[in-house]
Design an enzyme around this catalytic site. Sequence first.
Site, PDB file in Angstrom:
ATOM      1  CG  HIS A 234      -0.030   0.355   2.484  1.00 60.53           C
ATOM      2  ND1 HIS A 234       0.546  -0.927   2.986  1.00 60.53           N
ATOM      3  CD2 HIS A 234       0.048   1.380   3.343  1.00 60.53           C
ATOM      4  CE1 HIS A 234       1.076  -0.388   4.315  1.00 60.53           C
ATOM      5  NE2 HIS A 234       0.814   0.656   4.473  1.00 60.53           N
ATOM      6  CG  ASP A 236       1.646   5.012   4.633  1.00 59.18           C
ATOM      7  OD1 ASP A 236       0.977   4.321   4.682  1.00 59.18           O
ATOM      8  OD2 ASP A 236       2.748   5.228   5.333  1.00 59.18           O
ATOM      9  CG  HIS A 291       5.152   1.236   2.684  1.00 56.94           C
ATOM     10  ND1 HIS A 291       4.559   2.343   1.981  1.00 56.94           N
ATOM     11  CD2 HIS A 291       4.631   0.972   4.038  1.00 56.94           C
ATOM     12  CE1 HIS A 291       3.783   2.818   3.003  1.00 56.94           C
ATOM     13  NE2 HIS A 291       3.757   2.232   3.844  1.00 56.94           N
ATOM     14  NE  ARG A 301       9.337  -5.309  11.048  1.00 57.99           N
ATOM     15  CZ  ARG A 301       8.535  -4.281  10.584  1.00 57.99           C
ATOM     16  NH1 ARG A 301       7.224  -4.587  10.253  1.00 57.99           N
ATOM     17  NH2 ARG A 301       9.174  -3.105  10.172  1.00 57.99           N
TER      18      ARG A 301
HETATM   19  C1  LIG Z   1      -4.990   8.674   9.057  1.00 55.83           C
HETATM   20  C2  LIG Z   1      -4.984   7.283   8.558  1.00 55.83           C
HETATM   21  C3  LIG Z   1      -4.122   7.063   7.642  1.00 55.83           C
HETATM   22  C4  LIG Z   1      -4.576   5.554   7.698  1.00 55.83           C
HETATM   23  C5  LIG Z   1      -6.083   5.760   7.761  1.00 55.83           C
HETATM   24  C6  LIG Z   1      -5.869   6.317   9.009  1.00 55.83           C
HETATM   25  O1  LIG Z   1      -7.435   6.778   9.285  1.00 55.83           O
HETATM   26  C7  LIG Z   1      -5.518   5.740  10.158  1.00 55.83           C
HETATM   27  C8  LIG Z   1      -4.860   4.422  10.024  1.00 55.83           C
HETATM   28  C9  LIG Z   1      -3.919   4.711   8.755  1.00 55.83           C
HETATM   29  C10 LIG Z   1      -3.468   3.392   8.075  1.00 55.83           C
HETATM   30  C11 LIG Z   1      -2.023   2.688   8.529  1.00 55.83           C
HETATM   31  C12 LIG Z   1      -1.788   1.333   7.898  1.00 55.83           C
HETATM   32  C13 LIG Z   1      -1.896   1.580   6.596  1.00 55.83           C
HETATM   33  C14 LIG Z   1      -2.967   2.348   5.900  1.00 55.83           C
HETATM   34  C15 LIG Z   1      -3.016   2.592   4.512  1.00 55.83           C
HETATM   35  C16 LIG Z   1      -4.289   1.827   6.486  1.00 55.83           C
HETATM   36  O2  LIG Z   1      -5.163   0.998   6.301  1.00 55.83           O
HETATM   37  O3  LIG Z   1      -4.527   2.644   7.950  1.00 55.83           O
HETATM   38  C17 LIG Z   1      -2.884   3.718   6.404  1.00 55.83           C
HETATM   39  C18 LIG Z   1      -4.089   4.945   6.224  1.00 55.83           C
HETATM   40  C19 LIG Z   1      -3.754   5.566   5.202  1.00 55.83           C
HETATM   41  O4  LIG Z   1      -2.331   6.164   5.026  1.00 55.83           O
HETATM   42  O5  LIG Z   1      -4.408   5.887   4.146  1.00 55.83           O
HETATM   43  O1  LIG Z   2       5.211  -2.290   9.671  1.00 56.99           O
HETATM   44  C1  LIG Z   2       5.837  -1.803   8.787  1.00 56.99           C
HETATM   45  O2  LIG Z   2       6.833  -1.876   8.626  1.00 56.99           O
HETATM   46  C2  LIG Z   2       5.024  -0.856   7.778  1.00 56.99           C
HETATM   47  C3  LIG Z   2       3.603  -0.326   8.525  1.00 56.99           C
HETATM   48  C4  LIG Z   2       2.903   0.672   7.527  1.00 56.99           C
HETATM   49  O3  LIG Z   2       3.121   0.404   6.518  1.00 56.99           O
HETATM   50  C5  LIG Z   2       1.962   1.284   8.108  1.00 56.99           C
HETATM   51  O4  LIG Z   2       1.513   1.172   9.520  1.00 56.99           O
HETATM   52  O5  LIG Z   2       1.254   2.112   7.377  1.00 56.99           O
HETATM   53 FE   LIG Z   3       2.257   2.226   5.515  1.00 56.13          FE
END
Ligand SMILES: C=C1C[C@]23C[C@@]1(O)CC[C@H]2[C@@]12CCC[C@@](C)(C(=O)O1)[C@H]2[C@@H]3C(=O)O
Ligand SMILES: O=C(O)CCC(=O)C(=O)O
Ligand SMILES: [Fe+2]
Length: 361
Positions: A234, A236, A291, A301
């Site tokens: 994915h 961010d 990533h 981890r």
């Molecule tokens: C602020 C945010 C970014 C995120 C979605 C969220 O509302 C809270 C969790 C964040 C996260 C963390 C893991 C990867 C990700 C793609 C997800 O599913 O939840 C990211 C979201 C994002 O960056 O789009």
């Molecule tokens: O655990 C990791 O190294 C990646 C975590 C991550 O990509 C995320 O929380 O958005």
């Molecule tokens: Fe991420």
Amino acid sequence: MPTMLTDVFRGHPIHLPHSHQPDFTSLRELPDSYTWTLKDDLLFAAAPSPPATGENIPLIDLNHPDAANQIGCACRTWGAFQIANHGVPLELLQGIEFLTGSLFRLPVQRKLKAARSETGVSGYGVARISSFFNKQMWSEGFTIAGSPLNDFRKLWPKQLHLNYCDIVEEYEEQMQKLASKLMWLALNSLGVTEDDIKWASVDDSDLNWAQSALQLNHYPVCPQPDRAMGLAAHTDSTLLTILYQNNTAGLQVFRDDLGWITVPPIPGSLVVNVGDLFHILTNGLFKSVLHRARVNQTRSRLSVAFLWGPQSDTKISPVPKLVSPVGSPLYRSVTWTEYLRTKAVHFNKALSMIRNHKEEE
Ligand SMILES: C=C1C[C@]23C[C@@]1(O)CC[C@H]2[C@@]12CCC[C@@](C)(C(=O)O1)[C@H]2[C@@H]3C(=O)O
Ligand SMILES: O=C(O)CCC(=O)C(=O)O
Ligand SMILES: [Fe+2]
């Protein structure tokens, strides 16, 4: 009224199987629902880098006089880098790692008391992106948006939750300052200054123009790591994400020419990655890096992602200086809230959904 990060999924439920979390420690073999193949993720087996190249994201010393250019270069070529001499005290990194470990060591029934709701952002559960995949990820997560007090009280009913709230508050404060500093260093390398961006300021005593969430991740020991996925590929949605990883490798970044590259844990350092909003702001110059996290047969981890972006009602669009005078911006303007909602529907295609049709040559 502007939406807060905590409200973005209200009226937009995402169905996730939190309560079906297995007892990871008791499984000797990977269940079929956790076994990934190419069918489940086209990039699952993309060739890893040839061992001889040894290429990896750079480690940048923030005290180096040329740090801004090194950061700019890393954002353009990799969309990620590691940083040393970042100024965040080692005890605080150890504190957040300890908190994360002790949270995930709680019995699953206790963790589920603070389960993330279908319309909420904060709490315990599987990765939000799980809904886009047929297979389950070998991980559990806990998201903190706003104060963790209510959730932490459910996890640790006695006094402990107060100490943990202090650690989170201190960690977020340090991360906010660091993220702002990194954003300006990266932008300065492109000749972009405070005059070009009306919604942000360089002054780190006022960071109200930004907001953040913390994502705590746990990847338990896995009986068949080559067939499992910790967190699927994915990008961010952020401007920048700052990641602390414990001493177990697992994070991988993708480069079109190299495939998946494992980012080695370097004690005391932090990993920084460019998110989709920074890619938009720089008109595509900075790469929003794809990533994922892989898992390990002998070591569990932990990672802590500080996800950082603008206030919810701020419109982000390409900085005019970075758009060619004869071209048009690559992306239309979008707020973080709008973008998160687009991503909740279109996932890794979200960027293309806001791309302008008439593109720069
Ligand atoms: C602020 C945010 C970014 C995120 C979605 C969220 O509302 C809270 C969790 C964040 C996260 C963390 C893991 C990867 C990700 C793609 C997800 O599913 O939840 C990211 C979201 C994002 O960056 O789009
Ligand atoms: O655990 C990791 O190294 C990646 C975590 C991550 O990509 C995320 O929380 O958005
Ligand atoms: Fe991420």
